[in-house]
Design an enzyme around this catalytic site. Sequence first.
Site, PDB file in Angstrom:
ATOM      1  N   SER A   2       0.835  -1.118   0.137  1.00 45.63           N
ATOM      2  CA  SER A   2      -0.080  -0.016   0.055  1.00 45.63           C
ATOM      3  C   SER A   2       0.997   1.254  -0.038  1.00 45.63           C
ATOM      4  CB  SER A   2      -0.907   0.032   1.424  1.00 45.63           C
ATOM      5  OG  SER A   2      -1.266   1.368   1.541  1.00 45.63           O
ATOM      6  N   TYR A   4      -2.549   5.317  -3.822  1.00 45.93           N
ATOM      7  CA  TYR A   4      -3.589   6.298  -3.366  1.00 45.93           C
ATOM      8  C   TYR A   4      -3.357   7.644  -4.040  1.00 45.93           C
ATOM      9  CZ  TYR A   4      -6.028   3.798   0.670  1.00 45.93           C
ATOM     10  OH  TYR A   4      -6.885   3.063   1.331  1.00 45.93           O
ATOM     11  N   THR A  44      -6.363   2.865  -6.575  1.00 43.61           N
ATOM     12  CA  THR A  44      -7.397   2.760  -5.744  1.00 43.61           C
ATOM     13  C   THR A  44      -8.310   4.029  -5.796  1.00 43.61           C
ATOM     14  OG1 THR A  44      -6.458   1.519  -4.127  1.00 43.61           O
ATOM     15  CG2 THR A  44      -8.547   2.557  -3.155  1.00 43.61           C
ATOM     16  N   ARG A  86     -15.373   6.141   9.916  1.00 46.50           N
ATOM     17  CA  ARG A  86     -15.322   4.857  10.719  1.00 46.50           C
ATOM     18  C   ARG A  86     -15.328   5.325  12.359  1.00 46.50           C
ATOM     19  NH1 ARG A  86     -11.396   2.942   7.288  1.00 46.50           N
ATOM     20  NH2 ARG A  86      -9.738   3.066   8.844  1.00 46.50           N
ATOM     21  N   LYS A 103      -8.785  -0.414  -8.594  1.00 45.57           N
ATOM     22  CA  LYS A 103      -9.327  -1.063  -7.547  1.00 45.57           C
ATOM     23  C   LYS A 103     -10.357  -0.172  -6.758  1.00 45.57           C
ATOM     24  CE  LYS A 103      -8.187  -2.736  -2.714  1.00 45.57           C
ATOM     25  NZ  LYS A 103      -8.404  -1.788  -1.812  1.00 45.57           N
ATOM     26  N   HIS A 130     -13.629  -1.671  -0.287  1.00 44.18           N
ATOM     27  CA  HIS A 130     -12.805  -1.318   0.446  1.00 44.18           C
ATOM     28  C   HIS A 130     -12.909  -2.270   1.886  1.00 44.18           C
ATOM     29  CE1 HIS A 130      -9.616   1.671   0.131  1.00 44.18           C
ATOM     30  NE2 HIS A 130      -9.349   1.479   1.435  1.00 44.18           N
TER      31      HIS A 130
HETATM   32  C1  FNR Z   1      -7.381  -1.576   3.945  1.00 50.14           C
HETATM   33  N1  FNR Z   1      -7.616  -1.350   2.646  1.00 50.14           N
HETATM   34  C2  FNR Z   1      -6.833  -0.548   1.905  1.00 50.14           C
HETATM   35  N2  FNR Z   1      -6.881  -0.447   0.697  1.00 50.14           N
HETATM   36  C3  FNR Z   1      -6.292   0.151  -0.123  1.00 50.14           C
HETATM   37  O1  FNR Z   1      -6.248   0.244  -1.277  1.00 50.14           O
HETATM   38  N3  FNR Z   1      -5.197   0.768   0.303  1.00 50.14           N
HETATM   39  C4  FNR Z   1      -4.848   0.921   1.660  1.00 50.14           C
HETATM   40  O2  FNR Z   1      -4.035   1.229   2.238  1.00 50.14           O
HETATM   41  C5  FNR Z   1      -5.629   0.211   2.483  1.00 50.14           C
HETATM   42  N4  FNR Z   1      -5.460   0.022   3.956  1.00 50.14           N
HETATM   43  C6  FNR Z   1      -6.228  -0.973   4.535  1.00 50.14           C
HETATM   44  C7  FNR Z   1      -5.791  -1.265   5.949  1.00 50.14           C
HETATM   45  C8  FNR Z   1      -6.598  -2.064   6.571  1.00 50.14           C
HETATM   46  C9  FNR Z   1      -6.257  -2.238   8.114  1.00 50.14           C
HETATM   47  C10 FNR Z   1      -7.809  -2.943   6.195  1.00 50.14           C
HETATM   48  C11 FNR Z   1      -8.349  -3.881   6.880  1.00 50.14           C
HETATM   49  C12 FNR Z   1      -7.874  -2.581   4.759  1.00 50.14           C
HETATM   50  C13 FNR Z   1      -8.680  -2.133   2.072  1.00 50.14           C
HETATM   51  C14 FNR Z   1      -8.083  -3.635   1.536  1.00 50.14           C
HETATM   52  O3  FNR Z   1      -7.040  -3.483   0.461  1.00 50.14           O
HETATM   53  C15 FNR Z   1      -9.113  -4.367   0.736  1.00 50.14           C
HETATM   54  O4  FNR Z   1     -10.134  -3.764   0.027  1.00 50.14           O
HETATM   55  C16 FNR Z   1     -10.089  -4.756   1.834  1.00 50.14           C
HETATM   56  O5  FNR Z   1      -9.486  -5.332   3.166  1.00 50.14           O
HETATM   57  C17 FNR Z   1     -11.005  -6.144   1.446  1.00 50.14           C
HETATM   58  O6  FNR Z   1     -11.731  -6.757   2.526  1.00 50.14           O
HETATM   59  P1  FNR Z   1     -11.362  -7.786   3.371  1.00 50.14           P
HETATM   60  O7  FNR Z   1     -10.729  -8.890   2.916  1.00 50.14           O
HETATM   61  O8  FNR Z   1     -10.509  -7.235   4.578  1.00 50.14           O
HETATM   62  O9  FNR Z   1     -12.785  -8.211   4.058  1.00 50.14           O
END
Ligand code: FNR
Length: 380
Positions: A110, A133, A159, A168, A255, A279
Amino acid sequence: MADLSRYLSIGDFRQAARKRLPRAIFDFIDGGAEDELTLRDNRQAFERIRVLPRVLNDVSAPRIEGELLGSPVRAPLVVAPMGSCMLAWPQADIAIARAATAHGLPYTLSTMSTTSIERMARAVDGCLWFQLYVLKDQAFNLQLIDRAQAHGYRALVVTVDLQAGGKREKDYRNGISIPLRPSWRLMRDGLTHPAWAWQLLRGGLPTFENVAGYGGMADNGLPIAARVGQSLDDAFDWDKLARMRDRWSGRLLVKGVEHPEDARRLVAMGVDGIWISNHGGRQLDGALATADALPMIAQAVPGVPLIIDSGVRRGVDIFKARALGAAGAAVGRAVLFGAAVAGEAGAHRALHILIDELKLSMKLAGAPALADLNPEWVLR
Ligand code: FNR
């Protein structure tokens, strides 16, 4: 590696992570936006899909290996990008990336990781993808892309579903931030979770290494999501994405897509793959569950590699995703819960569980190879 055979499911790791981590950290990982409707629905949408098993096929060696966006994979699975992971375990990004590599899976770093593009490339000899990002400073975005390109990252994942930080509410209430700010609460968390606190102190306090030089990330007292959201380019549009397409010579995925019309337009402009995601329910609460979006997108862009995430917790979810037209699934929390419990060994075990469950599902469903699957294998 530690014996983690007592962890039988991702749910077991989630429970153990809940015990090991202070509440603010667990909530940050586990929680979703607002009323968590999308968070719950992501799971329920996978659960609603039923497999229609076949019989009398030779399933002695289920074939699950293949290729994802030009990267060879031993299973149709990739680690989703996650920022701030070092809150859960020291060097968690590297631990997870090594676990993914050991399983022959790509790992997506990320922009907001706690490990820089360069440090990750040095630490892990595996298939790395980079997630961008889009920040307000276009020159900085291009620098990040160039850094990823120079260090051999094989795919760029842009993304597009975080134009503002999702609300949140748990994070607001818990006051979670990076860098961690000294507070009574943090001290109490440390005292009540000594194993976590000791490791955090030994491992070094987490920072956003990739954006260290970015002025827009000033610490202004907001929770992580809100702060990241503030720095993002909410005017990012099709023209700007087209310029990024020109800059990046490797595979490009977008994404955060849920609408079939967007998928069509992205493919028309030269995007190589669509990453269907909301996400993990952390952004727009009320957004469609990804397992419900998948069939529409598969129909809109036949033959285009689709990755789906948000709610994958069982191997059979990967089976269902493949049947409905995805090339692969991505996991975020499933692997991070593992890492939060036992670092690299925990992440390794979590991925192992998912892959094992996938193979078992194929055997029990009478599917010799993932390549055989199509929508007729499931009922929605
Ligand atoms: C994320 N996600 C996320 N997505 C992204 O594009 N860049 C990021 O920096 C982050 N950071 C992030 C941190 C944490 C702690 C979580 C749990 C999630 C979203 C991630 O890429 C993904 O889309 C989701 O986590 C998918 O869902 P599940 O597998 O957690 O249910």
